[in-house]
Design an enzyme around this catalytic site. Structure first.
Site, mmCIF file in Angstrom:
data_model
loop_
_atom_site.group_PDB
_atom_site.id
_atom_site.type_symbol
_atom_site.label_atom_id
_atom_site.label_comp_id
_atom_site.label_asym_id
_atom_site.label_seq_id
_atom_site.Cartn_x
_atom_site.Cartn_y
_atom_site.Cartn_z
ATOM 1 N N LYS A 185 -22.732 47.639 -54.723
ATOM 2 C CA LYS A 185 -22.621 46.685 -53.629
ATOM 3 C C LYS A 185 -23.700 45.621 -53.778
ATOM 4 C CE LYS A 185 -22.776 46.628 -48.544
ATOM 5 N NZ LYS A 185 -22.977 47.437 -47.329
ATOM 6 N N LYS A 208 -27.312 49.131 -54.529
ATOM 7 C CA LYS A 208 -27.154 48.206 -53.405
ATOM 8 C C LYS A 208 -28.250 47.152 -53.515
ATOM 9 C CE LYS A 208 -26.878 47.993 -48.362
ATOM 10 N NZ LYS A 208 -26.979 48.767 -47.097
#
Length: 330
Positions: free
Chosen positions: A251, A199
């Site tokens: 992500k 992330k």
């Protein structure tokens, strides 16, 4: 005059031909719908920077979950938006059995049972008055290990509210293992963990912060990954799998397709990609101005994730696109 004997265009001549030789296919079961549920609202509240996406009331969340299940979407990932007055330094709404996220989880399970994989975001950013993903120390820094204790408490509460899958998203070191041990000790061995493995500290999260009424002060660069770095994503993958992750995620999506490919090549567990709020907003804004073909752009971006190795894609277009895929399949 010499003309080519090898003509790849032969396999592009008609829609049926292109469909027959397609190397990657998107299916409704590849899709997961992220959804926001807000406390103390009776009607859905539109999110200005994400046209078509809303902060749901509990009742409208039930409807959205039923629609997603009917369309063939595999899962729904819930984010809670508590009353501002209830936020505090340790994110108390996150461990309140009657907190808005827990109420949303119970409502969705009551509505769809096991027809959808019901997922919960496991993080403190939506429920803290400072907006960070963890507990702050006296110097205002995110305290990794104190945060793990809060995540463990949250995990048990979310599991008891009915979540099938929890998504530890705060990028704290050791979060997967700590949460796994807490779940197992509480008798929730069947609740799976989707680790937010890679992330990145991205500029594309902006609309999401409106969606969750974020109280963030500062930024998250001390714990989310630095965009120039690729190698550490594989280190995070190795750690998350060793700690017990059942699925892993990359992500954002489109700016990190190279990371997604690398993670997919190395991962022994299923891999997801999250098409985040900024990616959604860019397509919607450009389409609204007539600059791009909206439906083709949606299909192209989602196909890119599958081509790069994702078996699952979290996207705000999940229900809409699943319906379109079903219609195209006849």
């Amino acid at each position: 005059m010499s003309f080519p004997q090898v003509r790849p265009r032969r396999l592009r001549t008609t829609p049926a031909m292109r469909r027959m030789v397609a190397e990657h296919r998107l299916h409704p079961a590849n899709l997961i719908l992220p959804a926001f549920v807000r406390e103390d609202v009776d009607e859905p509240v539109p999110i200005g920077s994400m046209p078509g996406v809303v902060q749901h009331s509990v009742d409208s969340l039930r409807e959205a979950a039923a629609e997603a299940a009917d369309a063939g979407v595999s899962g729904i990932m819930l984010f809670g938006v508590p009353d501002e007055a209830k936020k505090d330094a340790v994110g108390s709404p996150g461990t309140d059995p009657d907190g808005i996220l827990q109420r949303g989880l119970r409502a969705v399970r009551e509505e769809v049972g096991d027809a959808l994989v019901v997922m919960a975001d496991l993080c403190l950013d939506e429920v803290t008055d400072h907006g960070h993903c963890g507990v702050l120390d006296a110097a205002g820094r995110v305290d990794n290990d104190a945060t793990l204790e809060r995540y463990a408490e949250m995990a048990v509460v979310q599991a008891e509210a009915g979540a099938h899958v929890l998504g530890p998203s705060g990028m704290m070191d050791g979060q997967v293992g700590h949460v796994r041990r807490a779940l197992d000790a509480a008798g929730h061995q069947d609740v799976a963990l989707m680790a937010y493995t890679a992330k990145y500290a991205s500029a594309f999260y902006g609309p999401f912060r409106e969606a969750v009424n974020s109280s963030l002060k500062g930024d998250r660069r001390t714990y989310q990954q630095d965009p120039p770095n690729a190698r550490e994503a594989l280190r995070e993958l190795e750690l998350d799998v060793a700690e017990g992750a059942d699925l892993v995620m990359v992500k954002p999506g489109l700016p990190y397709l190279d990371i997604l490919r690398a993670v997919a090549d190395a991962s022994p567990v299923p891999v997801a990609a999250y098409q985040i709020s900024g990616e959604y907003a860019m397509v919607e804004a450009a389409a609204e101005r007539g600059w791009i073909d909206r439906e083709r752009a949606i299909d192209e971006t989602l196909t890119a994730f599958v081509r790069a190795g994702a078996g699952l894609v979290l996207t705000y277009w999940a229900t809409e696109h699943a319906r379109r895929l079903r219609a195209a399949a006849g």
